[in-house]
Scaffold this motif. Structure first.
Motif, PDB file in Angstrom:
ATOM      1  N   GLU A 255      -4.240  17.707  -5.849  1.00  0.00           N
ATOM      2  CA  GLU A 255      -4.961  18.390  -6.931  1.00  0.00           C
ATOM      3  C   GLU A 255      -5.959  19.389  -6.365  1.00  0.00           C
ATOM      4  O   GLU A 255      -6.104  20.503  -6.877  1.00  0.00           O
ATOM      5  CB  GLU A 255      -5.716  17.356  -7.805  1.00  0.00           C
ATOM      6  CG  GLU A 255      -4.808  16.584  -8.748  1.00  0.00           C
ATOM      7  CD  GLU A 255      -3.956  17.520  -9.629  1.00  0.00           C
ATOM      8  OE1 GLU A 255      -4.536  18.458 -10.212  1.00  0.00           O
ATOM      9  OE2 GLU A 255      -2.727  17.305  -9.692  1.00  0.00           O
ATOM     10  N   LEU A 256      -6.648  18.982  -5.302  1.00  0.00           N
ATOM     11  CA  LEU A 256      -7.619  19.880  -4.671  1.00  0.00           C
ATOM     12  C   LEU A 256      -6.885  21.079  -4.055  1.00  0.00           C
ATOM     13  O   LEU A 256      -7.314  22.231  -4.210  1.00  0.00           O
ATOM     14  CB  LEU A 256      -8.435  19.140  -3.598  1.00  0.00           C
ATOM     15  CG  LEU A 256      -9.387  20.021  -2.782  1.00  0.00           C
ATOM     16  CD1 LEU A 256     -10.464  20.659  -3.661  1.00  0.00           C
ATOM     17  CD2 LEU A 256     -10.040  19.228  -1.648  1.00  0.00           C
ATOM     18  N   ALA A 257      -5.784  20.791  -3.377  1.00  0.00           N
ATOM     19  CA  ALA A 257      -5.009  21.876  -2.759  1.00  0.00           C
ATOM     20  C   ALA A 257      -4.596  22.895  -3.825  1.00  0.00           C
ATOM     21  O   ALA A 257      -4.682  24.112  -3.609  1.00  0.00           O
ATOM     22  CB  ALA A 257      -3.790  21.307  -2.048  1.00  0.00           C
ATOM     23  N   LYS A 258      -4.192  22.384  -4.987  1.00  0.00           N
ATOM     24  CA  LYS A 258      -3.772  23.261  -6.078  1.00  0.00           C
ATOM     25  C   LYS A 258      -4.922  24.159  -6.533  1.00  0.00           C
ATOM     26  O   LYS A 258      -4.757  25.362  -6.744  1.00  0.00           O
ATOM     27  CB  LYS A 258      -3.297  22.387  -7.251  1.00  0.00           C
ATOM     28  CG  LYS A 258      -2.151  22.968  -8.022  1.00  0.00           C
ATOM     29  CD  LYS A 258      -1.483  21.915  -8.864  1.00  0.00           C
ATOM     30  CE  LYS A 258      -1.707  22.157 -10.334  1.00  0.00           C
ATOM     31  NZ  LYS A 258      -1.240  21.030 -11.165  1.00  0.00           N
ATOM     32  N   GLU A 259      -6.095  23.554  -6.663  1.00  0.00           N
ATOM     33  CA  GLU A 259      -7.286  24.323  -7.055  1.00  0.00           C
ATOM     34  C   GLU A 259      -7.620  25.394  -6.019  1.00  0.00           C
ATOM     35  O   GLU A 259      -7.954  26.525  -6.357  1.00  0.00           O
ATOM     36  CB  GLU A 259      -8.492  23.380  -7.220  1.00  0.00           C
ATOM     37  CG  GLU A 259      -8.515  22.616  -8.524  1.00  0.00           C
ATOM     38  CD  GLU A 259      -8.556  23.562  -9.736  1.00  0.00           C
ATOM     39  OE1 GLU A 259      -9.411  24.475  -9.746  1.00  0.00           O
ATOM     40  OE2 GLU A 259      -7.723  23.382 -10.650  1.00  0.00           O
ATOM     41  N   MET A 260      -7.559  24.993  -4.763  1.00  0.00           N
ATOM     42  CA  MET A 260      -7.929  25.931  -3.689  1.00  0.00           C
ATOM     43  C   MET A 260      -6.920  27.071  -3.551  1.00  0.00           C
ATOM     44  O   MET A 260      -7.260  28.168  -3.117  1.00  0.00           O
ATOM     45  CB  MET A 260      -8.043  25.196  -2.346  1.00  0.00           C
ATOM     46  CG  MET A 260      -9.231  24.254  -2.282  1.00  0.00           C
ATOM     47  SD  MET A 260      -9.351  23.429  -0.690  1.00  0.00           S
ATOM     48  CE  MET A 260      -9.901  24.788   0.323  1.00  0.00           C
ATOM     49  N   ALA A 261      -5.681  26.786  -3.919  1.00  0.00           N
ATOM     50  CA  ALA A 261      -4.616  27.791  -3.753  1.00  0.00           C
ATOM     51  C   ALA A 261      -4.516  28.734  -4.951  1.00  0.00           C
ATOM     52  O   ALA A 261      -3.735  29.686  -4.933  1.00  0.00           O
ATOM     53  CB  ALA A 261      -3.278  27.091  -3.522  1.00  0.00           C
ATOM     54  N   LYS A 262      -5.321  28.470  -5.966  1.00  0.00           N
ATOM     55  CA  LYS A 262      -5.247  29.280  -7.185  1.00  0.00           C
ATOM     56  C   LYS A 262      -5.529  30.757  -6.892  1.00  0.00           C
ATOM     57  O   LYS A 262      -6.522  31.079  -6.232  1.00  0.00           O
ATOM     58  CB  LYS A 262      -6.259  28.742  -8.207  1.00  0.00           C
ATOM     59  CG  LYS A 262      -5.628  28.592  -9.578  1.00  0.00           C
ATOM     60  CD  LYS A 262      -6.582  27.987 -10.570  1.00  0.00           C
ATOM     61  CE  LYS A 262      -5.867  26.868 -11.317  1.00  0.00           C
ATOM     62  NZ  LYS A 262      -6.780  26.032 -12.076  1.00  0.00           N
ATOM     63  N   ASN A 263      -4.668  31.634  -7.386  1.00  0.00           N
ATOM     64  CA  ASN A 263      -4.790  33.096  -7.206  1.00  0.00           C
ATOM     65  C   ASN A 263      -4.660  33.555  -5.755  1.00  0.00           C
ATOM     66  O   ASN A 263      -4.942  34.711  -5.448  1.00  0.00           O
ATOM     67  CB  ASN A 263      -6.127  33.633  -7.767  1.00  0.00           C
ATOM     68  CG  ASN A 263      -6.154  33.571  -9.277  1.00  0.00           C
ATOM     69  OD1 ASN A 263      -5.234  33.026  -9.899  1.00  0.00           O
ATOM     70  ND2 ASN A 263      -7.187  34.115  -9.876  1.00  0.00           N
ATOM     71  N   ILE A 264      -4.274  32.661  -4.856  1.00  0.00           N
ATOM     72  CA  ILE A 264      -4.141  33.045  -3.447  1.00  0.00           C
ATOM     73  C   ILE A 264      -2.698  33.483  -3.180  1.00  0.00           C
ATOM     74  O   ILE A 264      -1.751  32.828  -3.595  1.00  0.00           O
ATOM     75  CB  ILE A 264      -4.534  31.853  -2.527  1.00  0.00           C
ATOM     76  CG1 ILE A 264      -6.020  31.512  -2.689  1.00  0.00           C
ATOM     77  CG2 ILE A 264      -4.181  32.130  -1.064  1.00  0.00           C
ATOM     78  CD1 ILE A 264      -7.000  32.599  -2.292  1.00  0.00           C
ATOM     79  N   ASP A 265      -2.549  34.609  -2.459  1.00  0.00           N
ATOM     80  CA  ASP A 265      -1.205  35.110  -2.140  1.00  0.00           C
ATOM     81  C   ASP A 265      -0.744  34.689  -0.751  1.00  0.00           C
ATOM     82  O   ASP A 265       0.438  34.481  -0.517  1.00  0.00           O
ATOM     83  CB  ASP A 265      -1.198  36.651  -2.176  1.00  0.00           C
ATOM     84  CG  ASP A 265      -1.693  37.191  -3.508  1.00  0.00           C
ATOM     85  OD1 ASP A 265      -1.191  36.735  -4.548  1.00  0.00           O
ATOM     86  OD2 ASP A 265      -2.595  38.061  -3.507  1.00  0.00           O
ATOM     87  N   VAL A 266      -1.710  34.629   0.169  1.00  0.00           N
ATOM     88  CA  VAL A 266      -1.358  34.365   1.573  1.00  0.00           C
ATOM     89  C   VAL A 266      -2.355  33.362   2.156  1.00  0.00           C
ATOM     90  O   VAL A 266      -3.555  33.455   1.878  1.00  0.00           O
ATOM     91  CB  VAL A 266      -1.454  35.675   2.410  1.00  0.00           C
ATOM     92  CG1 VAL A 266      -1.188  35.403   3.884  1.00  0.00           C
ATOM     93  CG2 VAL A 266      -0.495  36.738   1.876  1.00  0.00           C
TER      94      VAL A 266
END
Ligand code: ADP
Ligand code: MG
Length: 403
Positions: free
Chosen positions: A135-146
């Motif tokens: 869940e945290l990984a998902k939050e941190m990856a939000k709007n990230i392309d690379v």
């Protein structure tokens, strides 16, 4: 071969970089900026390519079990203390967000211009970081392309910021790559893993045998000689039946030490004399006559004969891996052993020499030998584990390979 930032088209992309800003702090002041310095080339490159750069790292430990301790740890290990040092080394302004993820971070990212940089809060503020919570990984990856991995010192940990996020982006068909710091570390440590040149001499020391056990096993297969000094030596000497007085010994590791000594009969080199004192901060000290340490004395450095002995063993080395000081080098009275090992390594003209340990690196720096090593790793634990695991680390393995 891992994909690197050179292989990417970065212009206008939202790039999350896992850096290693886990630096020593004292009362909110950064005591050693080396890890920040080493990350600058990657950050500058990403800025020049027109990426929107989000930097994240852990900083110290945060205890999430005890609420009081958690608050105190957060206060102590706030990433805001890193900000001024980063801005100075980078020579540009950095936008700071005191959250790891969530709407504040996303707003700041939306406002960032191409080539802009932001730093987010200590990833360990989030309970899910060390557990690699999806869940945290998902939050941190939000709007990230690379995702860019440039935190070698944390690459041995499969946490949300080092593993969960790149895993998620890989699965979403996005790109993951390593930065320049990672590239340099992998190249250097690979030489110690592949062990293609001989003699290969490992020098191990420092205080805790239990932390370094596995690497000794790994090195028994790769290295020609394993020199053991520092407090580590006393566990091995005791296992051999030598008198060690009141020196630091890990009794639970005696059996392991005996096994290593049996397996590495012709490889493991132990001290033959010591510098001893009555106390750790002892002002009076003396060399022993032989490998035995009399009752009541503590071994605090290798002795003069050992220095010569170790120097001979190092004399023709082609690869040297060094982890752990030979004595309590923080006290100048017990720094001679460490200095002499530095000197022996500095003399080697054709050798590839690597320091893989935080205290060893500070010792080499303090004693004026740092520049004489081929590579000084930013990760102690990571470099040990990389040798143990034959070149594999979770934070490296999860990054995409070059096509
Ligand atoms: P590194 O950070 O390079 O991996 P370690 O953290 O394992 O090294 O060990 C460093 C510490 O070991 C130093 O603080 C040093 O004082 C301590 N040390 C070295 N020799 C001795 C000794 N004989 N007795 C007690 N401590 C020692
Ligand atoms: Mg250390």
């Amino acid at each position: 071969m891992k994909k690197t930032i050179r292989d990417l088209d970065l212009s206008g992309k939202n790039v999350l970089v896992r850096v290693d800003f886990n630096v020593p702090l004292k009362d909110g002041v950064v005591k050693d900026n080396n890890r920040i310095k080493e990350a600058i080339p990657t950050i500058k490159y990403l800025m020049n390519q027109g990426a929107k750069v989000v930097l994240c790292s852990h900083l110290g430990k945060v205890d999430h079990k005890d609420p009081d301790k958690c608050e105190a740890d957060k206060k102590k290990n706030d990433m805001k203390y890193v900000l001024p040092v980063l801005e100075e080394l980078l020579g540009s302004e950095v936008c700071y967000v005191d959250e790891v993820c969530g709407s504040k971070v996303i707003d700041a990212l939306n406002n960032l211009s191409d080539g802009g940089v932001m730093l987010v809060q200590n990833t360990r503020y989030e309970k899910g970081e060390s557990k690699n919570d999806p869940e945290l990984a998902k939050e941190m990856a939000k709007n990230i392309d690379v995702f860019v991995m440039d935190a070698f010192g944390s690459a041995h940990r499969a946490h949300a910021s080092t593993y969960g996020v790149p895993e998620l982006l890989n699965n979403e068909g996005k790109e993951t790559a390593i930065g320049f710091l990672m590239e340099r570390e992998i190249e250097a440590l690979s030489k110690c893993v592949e062990a293609d040149e001989h003699p290969y001499v490992a020098v191990l020391g420092g205080a805790k045998v239990s932390d370094k056990i596995k690497v000794i096993e790994g090195l028994l297969d790769k290295a020609d000689k394993i020199i053991i000094g520092g407090a580590m030596a006393y566990t091995f000497l005791k296992a051999k039946g030598v008198e060690v007085g009141k020196s630091l010994v890990e009794d639970e590791q005696l059996e392991f030490a005996s096994k290593c000594l049996e397996k590495g009969k012709d490889k493991i080199i132990l001290p033959i004399d010591h510098i001893v004192s009555f106390a750790f901060e002892g002002e009076e000290y003396m060399p022993t006559i032989n490998e035995n340490i009399p009752d009541l004395f503590i071994g605090l450095d290798i002795g003069p004969r050992t220095r010569e002995y170790f120097a001979k063993e190092l004399a023709n080395a082609k690869i040297v891996f060094w982890n752990g000081p030979m004595g309590v080098f923080e006290n100048p009275s017990f720094a001679e052993g460490t200095k002499s090992v530095c000197e022996s390594i500095a003399k080697l003209e054709k050798a590839f020499s690597v320091i893989g340990g935080g205290d060893s690196a500070s010792a080499a720096k303090e004693l004026g030998y740092k520049e004489r090593f081929s590579h000084v790793s930013t990760g102690g634990g990571a470099s040990l584990e990389m040798i143990e695991n034959n070149g594999s680390l979770p934070g490296i393995d999860i990054i995409q390979n070059k096509k």
